[in-house]
Design a protein around this motif. Structure first.
Motif, PDB file in Angstrom:
ATOM      1  N   ALA A  12      26.651 -17.664   1.968  1.00  0.00           N
ATOM      2  CA  ALA A  12      26.861 -16.270   2.375  1.00  0.00           C
ATOM      3  C   ALA A  12      26.568 -16.114   3.860  1.00  0.00           C
ATOM      4  N   VAL A  13      27.497 -15.510   4.575  1.00  0.00           N
ATOM      5  CA  VAL A  13      27.328 -15.219   5.999  1.00  0.00           C
ATOM      6  C   VAL A  13      27.196 -13.710   6.138  1.00  0.00           C
ATOM      7  N   ASP A  14      26.176 -13.260   6.864  1.00  0.00           N
ATOM      8  CA  ASP A  14      25.944 -11.819   7.021  1.00  0.00           C
ATOM      9  C   ASP A  14      27.126 -11.142   7.705  1.00  0.00           C
ATOM     10  N   ALA A  15      27.554 -10.032   7.129  1.00  0.00           N
ATOM     11  CA  ALA A  15      28.662  -9.277   7.707  1.00  0.00           C
ATOM     12  C   ALA A  15      28.208  -8.591   8.997  1.00  0.00           C
TER      13      ALA A  15
ATOM     14  N   SER B 149      26.601  -8.858  15.390  1.00  0.00           N
ATOM     15  CA  SER B 149      26.504  -9.840  14.308  1.00  0.00           C
ATOM     16  C   SER B 149      25.080 -10.371  14.220  1.00  0.00           C
TER      17      SER B 149
ATOM     18  N   VAL C 247      24.615 -13.332  12.870  1.00  0.00           N
ATOM     19  CA  VAL C 247      24.833 -14.775  12.738  1.00  0.00           C
ATOM     20  C   VAL C 247      24.591 -15.459  14.083  1.00  0.00           C
TER      21      VAL C 247
ATOM     22  N   ARG D   9      34.817  -9.402  10.936  1.00  0.00           N
ATOM     23  CA  ARG D   9      34.281 -10.472  10.096  1.00  0.00           C
ATOM     24  C   ARG D   9      33.565 -11.459  11.011  1.00  0.00           C
TER      25      ARG D   9
ATOM     26  N   ASP E 286      30.367 -18.331  11.072  1.00  0.00           N
ATOM     27  CA  ASP E 286      29.296 -19.168  11.594  1.00  0.00           C
ATOM     28  C   ASP E 286      29.876 -20.381  12.317  1.00  0.00           C
TER      29      ASP E 286
ATOM     30  N   ASN F 113      32.496 -20.716   8.377  1.00  0.00           N
ATOM     31  CA  ASN F 113      32.332 -19.956   7.142  1.00  0.00           C
ATOM     32  C   ASN F 113      32.414 -18.464   7.442  1.00  0.00           C
TER      33      ASN F 113
ATOM     34  N   SER G  66      32.151 -14.251   6.833  1.00  0.00           N
ATOM     35  CA  SER G  66      31.333 -13.238   6.161  1.00  0.00           C
ATOM     36  C   SER G  66      32.219 -12.329   5.331  1.00  0.00           C
TER      37      SER G  66
ATOM     38  N   SER H 164      33.562  -6.032   7.203  1.00  0.00           N
ATOM     39  CA  SER H 164      32.974  -4.746   7.558  1.00  0.00           C
ATOM     40  C   SER H 164      34.111  -3.814   7.969  1.00  0.00           C
TER      41      SER H 164
END
Length: 553
Positions: free
Chosen positions: A315-318, A346, A348, A384, A387, A391, A393, A396
């Motif tokens: 999971a990548v933070d939005a 972000s 990330v 979006r 990372d 990957n 997220s 949003s």
């Protein structure tokens, strides 16, 4: 001649292995379990409010930040699931209107009083000699458990008196299982709104009460034998809860004390009904087969995450699009005679943000966000984060609505005072109240509160015209708390009626290019309220129906 020594050696090895292996019966040394339940406490509340006690418990204990509640994300069904080790489908408490003598779905199995087995009744039957006590702030909690299964059953009217009574009970009786319920955080969420200053202050107050309870446990001389668990029934969004969003349907579970790992973040998936199973596990009793919960063993020293744990994709933070969402206001905003500035952030590290302004989903070839930019017209901004490994997220979204004054935009809104409405009223039989020109389908809390006459039940009718630029099939949506309906050309397109938390319903209709009459009818039973209306069609991404497409005439 060699068989005997080999056999003895093998037996000795097995014996040593058995002694070194943690028994699955229960963690060693836990004699007391104290559960502190806080109605409406969200992970956001813990992270953003001043919570030194909870912060210390997390640093010196184990935490799961996204425990999933049962749906709907309301109190009765979630408190029931916590103590019953199962969901509404099993225990039958499907809504806040549930009563012992008035419900539609019977439990799949019940005890002599008609209730599904709870941790209290199961512990009482397994160990009838132990002390069990429940102290609660919300009166409704008391109808969910077997009264003959507890030694102490007390309801108090304030959070302070609830804490004081529970602390005295711990000191006096040193219960094997003590359960306390606080309701004031949920009250703040309904009154001031989740994410408001009032809400965060209520969380800080809860933190101080938790500190007093921990001090009471130490004063009772049982801290070194006690497991403390912090739990909640739901989070919230805006002024309410009940919907299927992460803000409403995820809570934090905190484990602290005897046999608990320090500074550990639990990886396994956890559900609200796992609480009862974890209590049973800690106290060394067998849970009923009818329970579907599983103990959160990974929180305890000597236990690992499940061998078959599947975590899915990383999971990548939005990213956050500013102005960010606040209470019921969607991210973005309405700008009349103004030029909006879009800012995106972000979480990330060393990540990249890609975005679009045409409503399409951003991908690896979309523009890279480097600095804030302005918009000249209504736009759906999507972003979006990616990372270092690429990957993505979750998306949003932000809805920026740009309009100019003097263009005839807006809707005629009319207020009607209600009285315990449970569905949309017949507006022709109601007395009209104040009317105003609303730029969009929405409610301004402060303005509505000024119109209420001592009763929070009311209705509002929005009427106007919508400009359709391209002919075709259009999807309309209302999100509301409580009920709403949407009509186009006098025909009902969306039915979202009835008492409920924030809930979304949709409908479709074929439309020609040009202006079409549009109407939204809304009512609130009481408490928090919210209304948003969306549309999607040819060349139009799903978005709030914008002010520049709505006309009074």
């Amino acid at each position: 001649m060699l068989s005997r020594p080999i056999c003895l050696l093998t037996l000795a090895a097995i014996s040593l292995w058995s002694c070194g292996k943690k028994s699955d019966d229960k963690p060693a040394g836990i004699e007391h379990v104290i559960v502190i339940g806080i109605d409406g406490l969200s992970p956001d509340g813990i992270k953003k409010a001043e919570t030194p006690v909870l912060d210390d418990m997390i640093a010196n204990g184990s935490v799961k930040w996204n425990v999933r509640t049962v749906l709907t994300s309301s109190s009765s069904q979630n408190w029931a699931s916590m103590i019953m080790g199962a969901g509404p489908e099993q225990h039958g408490v499907i809504n806040n209107d549930w009563e012992m003598d008035d419900h539609t779905l019977p439990p799949i199995v019940n005890e002599s009083d008609g209730r599904f087995p709870t941790i209290f009744s199961v512990l009482h039957k397994a160990k009838p000699e132990v002390e069990i006590g429940v102290v609660y702030h919300w009166e409704g909690f008391g109808r969910l458990f077997q009264k003959n299964a507890v030694n102490y059953d007390k309801r108090l009217s304030t959070e302070d008196s609830t804490a004081t009574d529970f602390i005295n009970y711990i000191k006096t009786k040193k219960p094997a299982l003590g359960f306390v319920h606080f309701d004031h955080v949920d009250h703040a969420g309904h009154h001031g709104g989740h994410g408001s200053e009032e809400y965060y202050k209520s969380v800080t107050k809860a933190d101080s009460l938790i500190g007093k309870i921990l001090a009471g446990i130490k004063d009772a001389g049982i801290m070194d034998k006690t497991l403390v668990i912090i739990w909640a029934d739901h989070g919230g969004i805006g002024y309410g809860h009940g919907g299927a969003t992460p803000q409403e349907a995820e809570i934090a579970g905190i484990f602290y004390g005897k046999d608990i790992k320090k500074g550990y973040k639990i990886e396994q998936q956890v559900y609200t009904y796992d609480l009862a199973s974890t209590m049973a596990f800690a106290l060394g009793i067998q849970q009923p087969y009818a329970w579907i919960g599983r103990p959160v063993k990974a929180a305890f020293e000597g236990y690992q995450e499940p061998e078959n744990l599947w975590l899915g994709e990383k999971a990548v933070d939005a990213p956050i699009i500013f102005p960010e969402r606040k209470l019921y206001q969607q991210a973005g905003g309405l700008y009349i005679d103004q030029v909006p500035t879009v800012k995106i952030e972000s979480k990330v590290e060393k990540g990249t943000i890609r975005y679009t302004t045409d409503g399409t989903d951003p991908g690896s070839k979309s523009p890279v966000y480097k600095k804030p930019f302005t918009l000249e017209k209504t736009a759906v901004v999507k972003a979006r984060a990616f990372d270092e490994k690429g990957n993505p997220s979750m998306l949003s979204n932000a809805y920026f609505r740009v309009a100019k004054s003097g263009q005839g935009n807006g809707l005629t809104a009319t207020f009607y005072q209600g009285n315990d409405l449970t569905k949309l009223p017949d507006f022709s039989k109601m007395k009209k109240g104040a009317s105003w020109i609303s730029p969009e389908f929405g409610l301004v809390r402060d303005d509505i509160n000024k119109l209420l006459s001592g009763n929070e039940s009311f209705a509002v009718r929005f009427e106007g015209f919508i400009q359709i630029d391209q002919p075709g099939k259009y999807l309309f949506t209302t999100q509301s708390d409580d009920g709403s309906k949407l009509f186009v050309d006098g025909k009902e397109v969306v039915d979202n009626d009835g008492n409920h938390g924030v809930q979304e319903e949709t409908g479709t209709v074929e439309l020609t290019a040009g202006k079409h009459p549009i109407r939204v009818e809304y009512y609130n039973n009481g408490g928090g309220f919210w209304l948003d209306a969306f549309y999607k069609g040819p060349g139009v991404a799903k978005q709030l129906i914008p002010a520049d497409k709505l006309f009074v005439k």
